[in-house]
Write an enzyme that holds these catalytic residues in place. Structure first.
Site, PDB file in Angstrom:
ATOM      1  N   THR A  88       0.750  -1.067  -0.213  1.00  0.00           N
ATOM      2  CA  THR A  88       0.057   0.042   0.210  1.00  0.00           C
ATOM      3  C   THR A  88       0.812   1.185  -0.088  1.00  0.00           C
ATOM      4  O   THR A  88       0.831   2.113  -0.745  1.00  0.00           O
ATOM      5  CB  THR A  88      -1.097  -0.063   1.284  1.00  0.00           C
ATOM      6  OG1 THR A  88      -1.612  -1.117   1.168  1.00  0.00           O
ATOM      7  CG2 THR A  88      -2.016   1.073   1.270  1.00  0.00           C
TER       8      THR A  88
ATOM      9  N   LYS B 168       8.314   1.151  12.057  1.00  0.00           N
ATOM     10  CA  LYS B 168       8.340   1.510  13.333  1.00  0.00           C
ATOM     11  C   LYS B 168       8.867   0.614  14.133  1.00  0.00           C
ATOM     12  O   LYS B 168       9.617   0.430  15.167  1.00  0.00           O
ATOM     13  CB  LYS B 168       6.941   1.934  13.918  1.00  0.00           C
ATOM     14  CG  LYS B 168       5.881   1.277  13.618  1.00  0.00           C
ATOM     15  CD  LYS B 168       5.389   1.936  12.569  1.00  0.00           C
ATOM     16  CE  LYS B 168       4.066   1.140  12.036  1.00  0.00           C
ATOM     17  NZ  LYS B 168       3.608   2.135  10.794  1.00  0.00           N
TER      18      LYS B 168
ATOM     19  N   GLU C 282      10.305   9.836   9.159  1.00  0.00           N
ATOM     20  CA  GLU C 282       8.919  10.237   9.440  1.00  0.00           C
ATOM     21  C   GLU C 282       7.697   9.841   9.233  1.00  0.00           C
ATOM     22  O   GLU C 282       6.683   9.800  10.142  1.00  0.00           O
ATOM     23  CB  GLU C 282       8.971  11.590   8.548  1.00  0.00           C
ATOM     24  CG  GLU C 282       7.973  12.824   8.596  1.00  0.00           C
ATOM     25  CD  GLU C 282       8.110  13.327  10.082  1.00  0.00           C
ATOM     26  OE1 GLU C 282       7.188  12.921  10.974  1.00  0.00           O
ATOM     27  OE2 GLU C 282       8.897  14.121  10.229  1.00  0.00           O
TER      28      GLU C 282
ATOM     29  N   VAL D 165       5.978   7.262  12.293  1.00  0.00           N
ATOM     30  CA  VAL D 165       5.174   7.608  13.413  1.00  0.00           C
ATOM     31  C   VAL D 165       3.870   8.797  12.966  1.00  0.00           C
ATOM     32  O   VAL D 165       4.272   9.582  12.495  1.00  0.00           O
ATOM     33  CB  VAL D 165       5.832   8.508  14.593  1.00  0.00           C
ATOM     34  CG1 VAL D 165       4.962   8.688  15.912  1.00  0.00           C
ATOM     35  CG2 VAL D 165       6.923   7.307  14.988  1.00  0.00           C
TER      36      VAL D 165
ATOM     37  N   GLY E  91       1.897   8.795  10.557  1.00  0.00           N
ATOM     38  CA  GLY E  91       1.736   8.758   9.348  1.00  0.00           C
ATOM     39  C   GLY E  91       1.888  10.137   8.727  1.00  0.00           C
ATOM     40  O   GLY E  91       3.108  10.578   8.672  1.00  0.00           O
TER      41      GLY E  91
ATOM     42  N   ILE F  42       1.669  13.265   9.673  1.00  0.00           N
ATOM     43  CA  ILE F  42       1.790  14.474  10.509  1.00  0.00           C
ATOM     44  C   ILE F  42       3.283  14.320  10.610  1.00  0.00           C
ATOM     45  O   ILE F  42       3.904  13.471  11.217  1.00  0.00           O
ATOM     46  CB  ILE F  42       1.257  14.131  12.048  1.00  0.00           C
ATOM     47  CG1 ILE F  42      -0.307  13.903  11.753  1.00  0.00           C
ATOM     48  CG2 ILE F  42       1.755  15.276  12.754  1.00  0.00           C
ATOM     49  CD1 ILE F  42      -0.874  13.483  13.182  1.00  0.00           C
TER      50      ILE F  42
ATOM     51  N   GLY G  93     -11.140  -3.306   5.942  1.00  0.00           N
ATOM     52  CA  GLY G  93      -9.907  -3.097   5.714  1.00  0.00           C
ATOM     53  C   GLY G  93      -9.071  -2.337   6.320  1.00  0.00           C
ATOM     54  O   GLY G  93      -7.855  -1.925   6.292  1.00  0.00           O
TER      55      GLY G  93
ATOM     56  N   LYS H 177       5.777   3.287  18.179  1.00  0.00           N
ATOM     57  CA  LYS H 177       5.975   4.610  17.670  1.00  0.00           C
ATOM     58  C   LYS H 177       6.345   5.459  18.934  1.00  0.00           C
ATOM     59  O   LYS H 177       7.132   6.459  19.029  1.00  0.00           O
ATOM     60  CB  LYS H 177       4.652   5.098  17.300  1.00  0.00           C
ATOM     61  CG  LYS H 177       4.312   4.420  16.007  1.00  0.00           C
ATOM     62  CD  LYS H 177       2.702   4.512  15.505  1.00  0.00           C
ATOM     63  CE  LYS H 177       2.510   3.792  13.962  1.00  0.00           C
ATOM     64  NZ  LYS H 177       1.046   3.671  13.976  1.00  0.00           N
TER      65      LYS H 177
END
Lengths: 386, 386
Positions: free
Chosen positions: A13, A106, A130, A133, A135, A137, A188, A206
């Site tokens: 994904t 992570k 980045e 943790v 996503g 942000i 999902g 995380k």
């Protein structure tokens, strides 16, 4: 300008999302990076699936390990996942040869972050995470750079979208944990084996990275006490509402008097508080520092596109030559964490016992145990007044 | 390691806060920057006032201009303020000589940002301004780096703490604008001359920098339509509440079909929306990008300590050798903005006319004007459904 050449290992994904981002926003990414980002190779066991993105222009590498020896490669984007096996071997081999790694992994960093960071430093490579943790942000960058002038006193994070989605659904529909989980799996939103999410392991991975960054200590996943959300009932959620609270799975790291505590646990937070408004699959990180005071960052914590956004931000940073210590300071400056005795930490507690629920006054763990020892089947959660 | 040597020009609230930050957090700042930050000189017309911080160890420079010629200075921290005069002259002279500038001065950058950025590029100097927008919130870094992989479609900001404080107080106490403003001035939350704040000029300065960063265009303060909060009555605030909304002074920048709109105006936002919960003197920036989706950052937008936090983050970045284009891309890559015809932008509107208030359906400016032309003394605000 010379292109920045990357290989992408793992086209699930997120991997497909990274390719899509680099294609869709190619022009602006080139302008911001100051040079084109070139996908020099892609790699996945499955070369046939339709991933909703055009891969026809790229060279398939036979196996991930071979990527480390590709000529003129600047970075490998590791999106295979898992703390051991291929991901670990690849990261170690690449960093050992001075090839930078960008990852969303992570688990890998929680278990091997210190070793990999030291390897990167030694060999002049970089290690971007980045995307590992929260996503999309940009919390790693915020802690490492944007808030670098602060002594951080605490971090509270809603770091797992699946758990936040389940807890929100339970509250809104009145359905039980098991039913909501099943529905989330069908849609999902949750994995077939949901234990990493609902048992708090993912949040713990995380949090231990955030703890390291915030407090300048070596990441220590083993020092983390972790409690998931399986035991939360509809009765808890309703009772929490009656107390003006919502239940959120929080990753909490605090420093007081030089001692650090870190834990993952479902907590009651006031509906009106900073984290009380963070619903569905959204993530959020609340940070307090001695100069910035309170900062809250909210956004999508998972999913193809938001996670790809964070991966690409790291790629652009590397293409610009950014050289940031992995955990905010050089590994030889990372302190050994001194852990607080959790028994000392005072808190208010929510207690359910059979049909009855209550919120206690502030007390330590010892007092709480004395109280719950007298009860039949107590279930407790901390109340966090943010 | 060789220290990073700075001079601080302007020792008002923020300047003293920067000194305090560098003193209080010296050890961790040195670790994060990889070298000590040394205050090589300080400068202010007033050398006598007690600023609540020990200045005895520093050398006073006679005048700010002289700082540009100091030997071995790495950066000047410009905290004098104002878009013209000393601040402008100093920034120009310093950057012209290759000395980097860190500033909290939004007026300076809104008016002269492009010229200063080009000067910095030409002379290998850097220009940091994290503190110029939204105080302690690291929004410049987020837009320039953390979200760099995204095509940004819109930004909504609550960028002026004084206005947000006044609007919150009005709602909570039922007091009129004039009374709340007077009280805010007495408490030191508002300036003696409040027009920069309450007329939206300060928000406009900040927004034009965000617009440039987000969309890769030249900052253009003149292209900004600005409306302040002086005309908002208690009746408006109550009516907004009746419609499930709060009134917030927003800086809004959007891009649609390659055209950009930017405006500063009080708007109605749903109580439950991302910005509806941002109260008192807090600032917040809501960003939407084509991969990250929605991100919200909230924090203290002003004040000695939060602003100092942002200034020091920039100093640390420079000490680490970070080399980021001022507006996200090199100045020769910044596009000329193509402005949208604001008449084309459809919106719902709040209309007050005498005692009556209403919220319209979605309409363009022309339709709105046709509607309000029939009214005696209409006052309108946009409704923003975030």
């Amino acid at each position: 300008m010379k292109p920045f050449r990357i290989a992408i290992a793992g086209l699930g994904t997120v991997g497909a999302g990274v390719v899509e981002t680099l294609q869709t926003n190619a022009e602006l990414i080139t302008a911001r990076a100051g040079r084109p980002i070139e996908i020099a190779a892609i790699c996945d066991r499955d070369q046939d699936s339709d991933r909703g993105v055009d891969l026809s222009g790229y060279e398939w590498a036979g196996d991930a390990h071979g990527l480390c020896d590709m000529d003129g490669l600047d970075a490998i984007v590791e999106l295979i996942g898992g703390s051991e096996g291929i991901a670990y071997d690849l990261a170690k081999a690449a960093l050992g040869k001075g090839v930078s790694i960008v990852t969303a992994n992570k688990a890998l960093l929680a278990h091997h972050g210190l070793e990999l960071a030291a390897l990167a430093e030694k060999n002049g490579a970089k290690l971007g995470y980045e995307a590992a943790v929260a996503g999309g942000i940009p919390i790693i960058k915020a802690l490492r750079e944007g808030l670098a002038g602060n002594e951080i006193s605490c971090i509270y994070g809603i770091l797992n979208g699946t758990c936040n989605y389940i807890l929100t659904e339970m509250r809104e529909t009145g359905a039980d944990f098991d039913d909501v989980l099943k529905e989330a799996q069908e849609k999902g939103y949750a994995e077939a084996d949901p234990s990493f999410d609902v048992d708090g392991v993912d949040t713990a991975h995380k949090l231990c990275l955030l703890t390291s960054l915030a407090f300048g200590v070596k990441p220590d996943f083993k020092a983390l006490s972790t409690k998931g959300i399986r035991e939360i009932t509809i009765a808890d959620i309703k009772a929490a509402g009656g107390f003006g609270c919502k239940i959120k799975l929080l990753g909490i790291a605090k420093r007081q008097g030089g001692k650090i505590s870190q834990s993952v646990e479902p907590c009651l937070v006031p509906v009106e508080s900073a984290l009380g408004g963070v619903e569905d699959s959204y993530n959020a990180v609340f940070v307090e520092g001695n100069f910035v005071e309170k900062v809250l960052m909210t956004g999508r914590g998972a999913g193809r596109k938001p996670t790809a956004s964070a991966v690409v931000a790291d790629i652009i940073d590397l293409a610009k030559g950014l050289d940031e210590p992995v955990f905010g300071v050089r590994t030889d400056k990372l302190a050994e964490p001194v852990w607080a005795d959790t028994g000392d930490i005072k808190s208010r507690y929510y207690i359910r016992d059979g049909e009855s629920t209550q919120i206690t006054g502030e007390m330590g763990q010892g007092e709480l145990e004395a109280l719950t020892d007298k009860l039949d089947s107590p279930y407790t959660m901390r109340v966090e007044d943010l």
